[in-house]
Design a protein around this motif. Structure first.
Motif, mmCIF file in Angstrom:
data_model
loop_
_atom_site.group_PDB
_atom_site.id
_atom_site.type_symbol
_atom_site.label_atom_id
_atom_site.label_comp_id
_atom_site.label_asym_id
_atom_site.label_seq_id
_atom_site.Cartn_x
_atom_site.Cartn_y
_atom_site.Cartn_z
ATOM 1 N N HIS A 105 -6.323 -68.127 56.100
ATOM 2 C CA HIS A 105 -5.747 -68.672 56.508
ATOM 3 C C HIS A 105 -4.418 -69.046 56.562
ATOM 4 C CE1 HIS A 105 -9.480 -72.212 57.016
ATOM 5 N NE2 HIS A 105 -9.921 -71.089 57.387
ATOM 6 N N PHE A 106 -3.800 -67.384 56.646
ATOM 7 C CA PHE A 106 -2.349 -67.281 56.817
ATOM 8 C C PHE A 106 -2.023 -66.123 57.830
ATOM 9 C CE2 PHE A 106 -4.932 -63.242 54.454
ATOM 10 C CZ PHE A 106 -4.773 -62.108 55.045
ATOM 11 N N GLY A 107 -0.251 -66.026 57.631
ATOM 12 C CA GLY A 107 0.019 -65.278 58.453
ATOM 13 C C GLY A 107 0.835 -64.285 57.760
ATOM 14 N N THR A 108 1.545 -63.133 58.344
ATOM 15 C CA THR A 108 1.938 -62.616 58.249
ATOM 16 C C THR A 108 3.021 -61.768 58.724
ATOM 17 O OG1 THR A 108 2.231 -59.797 56.537
ATOM 18 C CG2 THR A 108 0.182 -60.778 58.112
ATOM 19 N N GLN A 109 4.451 -61.574 58.827
ATOM 20 C CA GLN A 109 5.112 -60.999 59.910
ATOM 21 C C GLN A 109 5.441 -59.599 59.459
ATOM 22 O OE1 GLN A 109 6.530 -62.259 62.511
ATOM 23 N NE2 GLN A 109 7.255 -64.078 61.715
ATOM 24 N N GLU A 110 4.841 -59.050 58.356
ATOM 25 C CA GLU A 110 4.799 -57.764 57.901
ATOM 26 C C GLU A 110 3.283 -56.895 58.865
ATOM 27 O OE1 GLU A 110 4.255 -54.505 54.069
ATOM 28 O OE2 GLU A 110 4.157 -56.495 53.947
ATOM 29 N N TYR A 111 2.614 -57.570 59.174
ATOM 30 C CA TYR A 111 1.461 -56.571 59.554
ATOM 31 C C TYR A 111 0.858 -58.015 61.172
ATOM 32 C CZ TYR A 111 0.313 -54.848 54.868
ATOM 33 O OH TYR A 111 0.560 -54.122 54.184
ATOM 34 N N LYS A 112 1.803 -58.726 61.700
ATOM 35 C CA LYS A 112 1.973 -59.197 62.656
ATOM 36 C C LYS A 112 0.322 -59.565 62.836
ATOM 37 C CE LYS A 112 6.128 -58.078 64.319
ATOM 38 N NZ LYS A 112 6.615 -58.137 63.232
ATOM 39 N N ILE A 113 0.300 -60.810 62.375
ATOM 40 C CA ILE A 113 -1.129 -61.062 61.933
ATOM 41 C C ILE A 113 -0.980 -62.517 61.912
ATOM 42 C CG2 ILE A 113 -3.184 -61.720 61.240
ATOM 43 C CD1 ILE A 113 -3.715 -58.179 59.854
ATOM 44 N N ILE A 114 -1.419 -63.445 63.115
ATOM 45 C CA ILE A 114 -1.242 -64.599 62.782
ATOM 46 C C ILE A 114 -2.450 -65.515 62.227
ATOM 47 C CG2 ILE A 114 -0.446 -66.854 63.477
ATOM 48 C CD1 ILE A 114 1.731 -64.633 62.840
ATOM 49 N N GLY A 115 -2.627 -66.047 61.025
ATOM 50 C CA GLY A 115 -4.637 -66.556 60.252
ATOM 51 C C GLY A 115 -5.058 -67.540 61.119
ATOM 52 N N MET A 116 -5.941 -68.307 61.472
ATOM 53 C CA MET A 116 -6.012 -69.872 61.690
ATOM 54 C C MET A 116 -6.179 -71.303 60.828
ATOM 55 S SD MET A 116 -10.324 -69.176 61.423
ATOM 56 C CE MET A 116 -10.468 -70.940 61.344
ATOM 57 N N ILE A 117 -5.904 -72.337 61.281
ATOM 58 C CA ILE A 117 -6.623 -72.649 60.028
ATOM 59 C C ILE A 117 -8.167 -73.653 60.789
ATOM 60 C CG2 ILE A 117 -3.939 -74.093 60.488
ATOM 61 C CD1 ILE A 117 -4.304 -75.697 62.116
ATOM 62 N N SER A 118 -7.884 -74.627 59.430
ATOM 63 C CA SER A 118 -9.250 -74.782 59.654
ATOM 64 C C SER A 118 -10.353 -76.039 61.495
ATOM 65 C CB SER A 118 -9.882 -75.456 58.689
ATOM 66 O OG SER A 118 -9.825 -74.971 57.914
ATOM 67 N N HIS A 119 -8.868 -75.983 61.596
ATOM 68 C CA HIS A 119 -9.651 -76.889 63.002
ATOM 69 C C HIS A 119 -9.771 -75.947 64.178
ATOM 70 C CE1 HIS A 119 -7.577 -79.455 60.122
ATOM 71 N NE2 HIS A 119 -7.564 -79.928 60.943
ATOM 72 N N LEU A 120 -10.767 -75.323 64.836
ATOM 73 C CA LEU A 120 -11.125 -74.798 65.602
ATOM 74 C C LEU A 120 -10.032 -74.580 66.922
ATOM 75 C CD1 LEU A 120 -15.097 -74.022 65.630
ATOM 76 C CD2 LEU A 120 -13.313 -72.869 64.609
ATOM 77 N N GLY A 121 -9.159 -73.258 67.218
ATOM 78 C CA GLY A 121 -8.808 -73.588 68.234
ATOM 79 C C GLY A 121 -7.363 -73.342 68.655
ATOM 80 N N PRO A 122 -6.569 -73.964 67.334
ATOM 81 C CA PRO A 122 -5.009 -74.730 68.077
ATOM 82 C C PRO A 122 -4.189 -72.740 67.502
ATOM 83 C CG PRO A 122 -6.022 -75.912 66.298
ATOM 84 C CD PRO A 122 -7.278 -75.758 66.377
#
Length: 659
Positions: A105-122
């Protein structure tokens, strides 16, 4: 399982194998640590690794990927050090969220990955915003977002795919169909034969592939990304796969028939690809052993190093400060000495117009805001001036549009989202309170989004177009809440809100749109967020209010000029001006809190509690509240007038003064 190497050389195939093997061996290690009690939870993706690895390697390194919690291969294929990932999973200070959130549940601009939150779909709506930013910036990029088969039942799935289709956004919506949403089989999740068939309803391309065949995954996603970079459009890809472990380890797998495990074990993505590479002469039994020994050694080293990382040190001041992106407002005074009589509504239009000129990366989004000019005509003429790419009509899907606003912010843009009525924010609530509000606290990213909220009663619009719902949000850390009462503040606070890189809910009262006219400074200026204004000075009692309540109070003071009251217009509810309130209490000793919202748990309750706790020694009477009835808002003019706090203002003041 049939593999097609095409023109890929041995080096490429071997790299693919190493990438596929690595997350499997990391998972093996995690399961051992779980049995040893050294970690507390794990979401396993064993059996699904080919999807994450193959699709990630098909993306360019500067293109965003939005994975789920079973996509370890995304993170490892982007070369995030295992030590860093392990620190994240263990809640260490060196993790991406500094111990504030779990697993992926995290994001990182360095690796261009945007993680989820627990609510499915957002996360799917965020992908829309990210892709929109690329299109506006003329970047030939694709965006990849994952979801599970269960989440395709969510409204967020529908909204995100529909928006991407309408706007021709280069997004690949990748569905990992592993047959189960926790314990619920797909037969109880949907009735369509294949999830890829959903694409037809949105008018987009749909492709179903073998998610356990890493070459098929890579080739498919690689081909699609090359196409949609040049010809932007969304594509729905259904990857057939199977989860060989439980939803998470504590839930087990007893609900899954054994024959399914037997069937899918034969389709294991790693063992099948390994056998193919041996057949192709790329691998040998000895080379496999050597590779696994080296990988295991590397994993063991990084895992143990992560265990030795520091735990977070609790610091309440730092925790509270980190709810917001660091920002110090530099108040801009009017550059011109002239002013123009403007309606409240026109002041908002002026503010938006100036912001669009100042920020070429600002995008306005909302229902009917383009050629029609919005329900209240605030953006009338904007498309002719700025074009439909920046003044965007949206489908009726508040959740996706708020999420797209966050996606725009993540990818370098600013967004102003209009709720046609503040009441309609309920269907975008999750994106506001769980995504916009928490993003900076969780992983340090700003959420540069303003949500405009046409609010309030007085127009006979009834229960669903008249609510004062600011208290739904004032309790949510991470949001800023502004609520101007005058045209000058409406313009200045709107521009300040757009300047601020934090999420701001901007409440604008519909009743004041055309009924209130006042001088508004010409040109660009901002009003300080968090600063109240004193509109009247007196010593008998203080009225603390905001929004339409300010005008009720002014009417009362005009009717009773002998009142000798201090009047405070808060203007901002989060943060709010404690110094101004404290000073008013000290001078008067008697306080009336007035607001249009209902009495119980309205924002006045927080003000009253704070005054009672911090200003008790100055009080000569109990803090009193004057608010609207604890009912829904009626449509009838007679009933509405009785509902509103104004109907009880004089008697409440009389009660306060007689105490």
């Amino acid at each position: 399982m049939q593999f097609n190497r095409g023109d890929k050389d041995d080096k490429f195939l071997l790299n693919l194998y190493r990438r596929l093997l690595y997350p499997r061996m990391v998972e093996d290690k995690m399961l051992k640590l779980l049995r040893q009690g050294r970690i507390g939870k794990w979401f396993s993706g064993i059996g699904q690794e080919a999807i994450a690895v193959g699709s990630t390697l098909a993306m360019q390194s500067d293109e965003y990927i939005l994975p789920m919690h079973r996509n370890l291969g995304v993170f490892t294929s982007r070369d995030i050090p295992l030590k860093k990932l392990m620190a994240q999973w263990q809640g260490k200070i060196t993790g991406f969220t500094k111990g504030r959130d779990r697993s992926f549940h995290f994001g990182t601009q360095e690796y261009k990955i945007i993680g989820m939150i627990s609510h499915l779909g957002p996360q799917m709506a965020l992908a829309d915003g990210i892709a929109l930013a690329d299109v506006l910036a003329n970047k030939q990029h694709a965006t990849l977002v994952y979801t599970g088969e269960g989440a395709t039942s969510e409204g967020d799935f529908h909204e995100a795919v529909n928006v991407a289709a309408v706007w021709n956004l280069p997004v690949i919506f990748l569905i990992e169909n592993n047959g189960y949403g926790l314990s619920t089989p797909k037969s109880e999740q949907f009735r369509c034969k294949n999830l890829v068939d959903k694409a037809i309803g949105y008018g987009v391309e749909g492709i179903q592939i073998d998610g356990n065949n890493i070459l098929e995954v890579y080739n498919t996603i690689n081909q699609l990304t090359m196409e949609i970079r040049k010809d932007p459009r969304p594509v729905l890809v259904e990857c057939l796969t199977f989860r060989m472990r439980g939803h998470e380890e504590a839930s087990g797998t007893k609900y899954v028939p054994q024959e399914l495990f037997d069937e899918w074990e034969k389709k294991d993505p790693l063992s099948n690809y390994e056998a193919y590479l041996i057949e192709q002469g790329v691998l040998t039994s000895d080379s496999i052993v050597d590779i696994k020994i080296q990988v295991k050694r590397d994993i063991e080293l990084e895992v143990e190093e992560a265990f030795n990382e520091d735990e977070p040190i609790a610091n309440a001041d730092q925790e509270q400060a980190d709810m917001y992106f660091p920002y110090q407002q530099d108040v801009v005074q009017p550059s011109q000495t002239s002013s123009t009589e403007k309606r409240y509504l026109d002041a908002i239009t002026d503010g938006l117009d100036l912001a669009m000129q100042k920020y070429p990366n600002l995008v306005l989004m909302g229902q009917d805001i383009a050629d029609y000019g919005g329900a209240f005509k605030i953006t009338d003429g904007f498309t002719a001036k700025y074009g439909k790419s920046r003044v965007r009509n949206t489908p009726i899907c508040e959740s996706a549009i708020v999420g797209a606003g966050l996606g725009l912010s993540i990818n370098g843009y600013k967004a102003v989202v209009e709720m046609q009525f503040a009441d309609f924010v309920t269907v975008g609530f999750n994106q506001i309170v769980n995504n916009l509000a928490k993003t900076h606290y969780r992983w340090g990213e700003m959420a540069d989004v303003v949500v405009r909220m046409p609010t309030g009663a007085g127009t006979g619009a009834g229960p669903f177009h008249s609510q004062s719902n600011e208290a739904w949000f004032t309790k949510t850390p991470g949001l800023k809440i502004v609520y101007p009462a005058f045209p000058e503040d409406a313009k200045g606070l709107l521009l300040a809100s757009i300047e601020d890189p934090n999420p701001v809910l901007y409440f604008e009262h519909k009743y004041l749109y055309r009924s209130l006219t006042a001088p508004v400074p010409d040109g660009y200026y901002t009003t300080e967020i968090g600063k109240a204004v004193r509109l009247a000075e007196g010593s008998k009692f203080a009225i603390i209010t905001y929004g339409l309540g300010v005008h009720w109070a002014l009417d009362y003071l005009k009717q009773y000029p002998e009142s000798d009251a201090t009047l405070i217009d808060l203007r901002t509810l989060q943060p709010w001006d404690k110094e101004a309130v404290n000073a008013a209490v000290k001078v008067t000793g008697r306080v009336l809190i007035l607001h249009e919202d209902t009495l119980t748990n309205g924002f006045g309750a927080e003000l009253s509690a704070w005054i009672g706790e911090h200003c008790f020694s100055y009080l000569d009477a109990p803090v009193m509240r004057c608010a609207s009835l604890d009912t829904a808002i009626p449509m009838s003019k007679v009933l509405e007038e009785d509902f509103l706090a104004k109907a009880r203002l004089a008697e409440t003041i009389d009660k306060l003064l007689k105490y």
